[in-house]
Design a protein around this motif. Sequence first.
Motif, PDB file in Angstrom:
ATOM      1  N   ILE A 213       0.840  -1.186   0.000  1.00 24.17           N
ATOM      2  CA  ILE A 213       0.000   0.000   0.000  1.00 24.17           C
ATOM      3  C   ILE A 213       0.880   1.243   0.000  1.00 24.17           C
ATOM      4  O   ILE A 213       2.050   1.198   0.391  1.00 24.17           O
ATOM      5  CB  ILE A 213      -0.960   0.038   1.218  1.00 24.17           C
ATOM      6  CG1 ILE A 213      -0.204   0.001   2.534  1.00 24.17           C
ATOM      7  CG2 ILE A 213      -1.972  -1.072   1.141  1.00 24.17           C
ATOM      8  CD1 ILE A 213      -1.076   0.242   3.748  1.00 24.17           C
ATOM      9  N   GLU A 214       0.302   2.344  -0.442  1.00 27.68           N
ATOM     10  CA  GLU A 214       0.996   3.624  -0.394  1.00 27.68           C
ATOM     11  C   GLU A 214       0.336   4.496   0.657  1.00 27.68           C
ATOM     12  O   GLU A 214      -0.885   4.642   0.682  1.00 27.68           O
ATOM     13  CB  GLU A 214       0.950   4.342  -1.747  1.00 27.68           C
ATOM     14  CG  GLU A 214       1.789   5.606  -1.756  1.00 27.68           C
ATOM     15  CD  GLU A 214       1.777   6.338  -3.096  1.00 27.68           C
ATOM     16  OE1 GLU A 214       2.730   7.081  -3.361  1.00 27.68           O
ATOM     17  OE2 GLU A 214       0.811   6.168  -3.851  1.00 27.68           O
TER      18      GLU A 214
ATOM     19  N   ARG B 125       4.779  -0.296  10.362  1.00 24.92           N
ATOM     20  CA  ARG B 125       5.785  -1.353  10.300  1.00 24.92           C
ATOM     21  C   ARG B 125       5.870  -2.131  11.613  1.00 24.92           C
ATOM     22  O   ARG B 125       5.778  -3.355  11.630  1.00 24.92           O
ATOM     23  CB  ARG B 125       7.142  -0.751   9.950  1.00 24.92           C
ATOM     24  CG  ARG B 125       8.281  -1.753   9.988  1.00 24.92           C
ATOM     25  CD  ARG B 125       9.567  -1.168   9.506  1.00 24.92           C
ATOM     26  NE  ARG B 125       9.823   0.130  10.118  1.00 24.92           N
ATOM     27  CZ  ARG B 125      10.736   0.987   9.697  1.00 24.92           C
ATOM     28  NH1 ARG B 125      11.469   0.703   8.653  1.00 24.92           N
ATOM     29  NH2 ARG B 125      10.926   2.133  10.305  1.00 24.92           N
ATOM     30  N   SER B 126       6.006  -1.419  12.734  1.00 26.86           N
ATOM     31  CA  SER B 126       6.123  -2.129  14.010  1.00 26.86           C
ATOM     32  C   SER B 126       4.820  -2.818  14.383  1.00 26.86           C
ATOM     33  O   SER B 126       4.828  -3.905  14.964  1.00 26.86           O
ATOM     34  CB  SER B 126       6.559  -1.175  15.114  1.00 26.86           C
ATOM     35  OG  SER B 126       5.546  -0.232  15.380  1.00 26.86           O
ATOM     36  N   TYR B 127       3.694  -2.209  14.031  1.00 24.93           N
ATOM     37  CA  TYR B 127       2.382  -2.771  14.328  1.00 24.93           C
ATOM     38  C   TYR B 127       2.193  -4.109  13.615  1.00 24.93           C
ATOM     39  O   TYR B 127       1.777  -5.107  14.217  1.00 24.93           O
ATOM     40  CB  TYR B 127       1.320  -1.760  13.897  1.00 24.93           C
ATOM     41  CG  TYR B 127      -0.097  -2.072  14.296  1.00 24.93           C
ATOM     42  CD1 TYR B 127      -0.576  -1.711  15.543  1.00 24.93           C
ATOM     43  CD2 TYR B 127      -0.976  -2.679  13.415  1.00 24.93           C
ATOM     44  CE1 TYR B 127      -1.898  -1.950  15.906  1.00 24.93           C
ATOM     45  CE2 TYR B 127      -2.284  -2.926  13.768  1.00 24.93           C
ATOM     46  CZ  TYR B 127      -2.737  -2.549  15.010  1.00 24.93           C
ATOM     47  OH  TYR B 127      -4.039  -2.805  15.362  1.00 24.93           O
TER      48      TYR B 127
ATOM     49  N   TYR C  82       9.982  -8.097   8.344  1.00 26.29           N
ATOM     50  CA  TYR C  82       9.059  -8.689   7.378  1.00 26.29           C
ATOM     51  C   TYR C  82       8.552  -7.672   6.359  1.00 26.29           C
ATOM     52  O   TYR C  82       7.950  -8.057   5.371  1.00 26.29           O
ATOM     53  CB  TYR C  82       7.849  -9.286   8.099  1.00 26.29           C
ATOM     54  CG  TYR C  82       8.189 -10.133   9.291  1.00 26.29           C
ATOM     55  CD1 TYR C  82       8.955 -11.277   9.165  1.00 26.29           C
ATOM     56  CD2 TYR C  82       7.745  -9.771  10.556  1.00 26.29           C
ATOM     57  CE1 TYR C  82       9.279 -12.046  10.266  1.00 26.29           C
ATOM     58  CE2 TYR C  82       8.053 -10.541  11.659  1.00 26.29           C
ATOM     59  CZ  TYR C  82       8.821 -11.672  11.513  1.00 26.29           C
ATOM     60  OH  TYR C  82       9.136 -12.425  12.603  1.00 26.29           O
ATOM     61  N   THR C  83       8.728  -6.390   6.620  1.00 28.49           N
ATOM     62  CA  THR C  83       8.211  -5.356   5.723  1.00 28.49           C
ATOM     63  C   THR C  83       9.347  -4.473   5.224  1.00 28.49           C
ATOM     64  O   THR C  83      10.409  -4.394   5.840  1.00 28.49           O
ATOM     65  CB  THR C  83       7.179  -4.461   6.439  1.00 28.49           C
ATOM     66  OG1 THR C  83       7.787  -3.874   7.581  1.00 28.49           O
ATOM     67  CG2 THR C  83       5.965  -5.255   6.863  1.00 28.49           C
ATOM     68  N   SER C  84       9.093  -3.819   4.105  1.00 26.05           N
ATOM     69  CA  SER C  84      10.046  -2.833   3.591  1.00 26.05           C
ATOM     70  C   SER C  84       9.299  -1.552   3.261  1.00 26.05           C
ATOM     71  O   SER C  84       8.148  -1.588   2.830  1.00 26.05           O
ATOM     72  CB  SER C  84      10.762  -3.362   2.347  1.00 26.05           C
ATOM     73  OG  SER C  84       9.841  -3.510   1.299  1.00 26.05           O
ATOM     74  N   ILE C  85       9.956  -0.435   3.493  1.00 28.99           N
ATOM     75  CA  ILE C  85       9.378   0.877   3.206  1.00 28.99           C
ATOM     76  C   ILE C  85      10.221   1.528   2.118  1.00 28.99           C
ATOM     77  O   ILE C  85      11.439   1.630   2.252  1.00 28.99           O
ATOM     78  CB  ILE C  85       9.346   1.753   4.467  1.00 28.99           C
ATOM     79  CG1 ILE C  85       8.413   1.138   5.505  1.00 28.99           C
ATOM     80  CG2 ILE C  85       8.909   3.168   4.126  1.00 28.99           C
ATOM     81  CD1 ILE C  85       8.395   1.859   6.828  1.00 28.99           C
ATOM     82  N   ILE C  86       9.551   1.958   1.057  1.00 26.21           N
ATOM     83  CA  ILE C  86      10.238   2.614  -0.060  1.00 26.21           C
ATOM     84  C   ILE C  86       9.616   3.983  -0.254  1.00 26.21           C
ATOM     85  O   ILE C  86       8.419   4.097  -0.527  1.00 26.21           O
ATOM     86  CB  ILE C  86      10.104   1.789  -1.352  1.00 26.21           C
ATOM     87  CG1 ILE C  86      10.703   0.394  -1.136  1.00 26.21           C
ATOM     88  CG2 ILE C  86      10.780   2.486  -2.517  1.00 26.21           C
ATOM     89  CD1 ILE C  86      10.330  -0.592  -2.203  1.00 26.21           C
TER      90      ILE C  86
ATOM     91  N   SER D  75       5.431  -2.687   2.004  1.00 23.79           N
ATOM     92  CA  SER D  75       5.056  -3.984   1.472  1.00 23.79           C
ATOM     93  C   SER D  75       5.778  -5.074   2.252  1.00 23.79           C
ATOM     94  O   SER D  75       6.751  -4.816   2.956  1.00 23.79           O
ATOM     95  CB  SER D  75       5.426  -4.094  -0.011  1.00 23.79           C
ATOM     96  OG  SER D  75       6.826  -3.963  -0.168  1.00 23.79           O
ATOM     97  N   PHE D  76       5.278  -6.295   2.102  1.00 22.86           N
ATOM     98  CA  PHE D  76       5.958  -7.436   2.716  1.00 22.86           C
ATOM     99  C   PHE D  76       7.169  -7.799   1.872  1.00 22.86           C
ATOM    100  O   PHE D  76       7.138  -7.706   0.654  1.00 22.86           O
ATOM    101  CB  PHE D  76       5.010  -8.632   2.819  1.00 22.86           C
ATOM    102  CG  PHE D  76       3.955  -8.471   3.867  1.00 22.86           C
ATOM    103  CD1 PHE D  76       4.283  -8.489   5.206  1.00 22.86           C
ATOM    104  CD2 PHE D  76       2.632  -8.289   3.518  1.00 22.86           C
ATOM    105  CE1 PHE D  76       3.319  -8.327   6.183  1.00 22.86           C
ATOM    106  CE2 PHE D  76       1.652  -8.139   4.474  1.00 22.86           C
ATOM    107  CZ  PHE D  76       2.001  -8.154   5.814  1.00 22.86           C
TER     108      PHE D  76
END
Length: 116
Positions: free
Chosen positions: A34-35, A45-47, A94-98, A114-115
Amino acid sequence: MRHKHGYRKLNRTSSHRSALLKNLAISLIQHEKIETTLPKAKELRSYVEKLVTKARVADFNSHRAIFAVLQDKEATKKLINEVAPKYVGRNGGYTSIIKTRIRRGDATQMAFISFV
């Protein structure tokens, strides 16, 4: 001062903030990417990573605990049956932020989460 303060308030009351994170988490689990704004993505992310860590066990108690947080049957099923098994051998991350763009209306930094 906010030295070592634990979370971002996102200019919302605690109930609004918890509802926002719950809805963002459900959307992320359903769509897997998602954006959203960068501060929301960093909080999400932490959630979500705590939920994935619980879901890796995949027993009845983890199912109940995740449903208690998300309140969405389909998202809970998808998280436990499809998303979490991918990360059984992984310890976090488990997630990445771009970072993507700056939103035109209010010049806010946007990001994809995203995962991995």
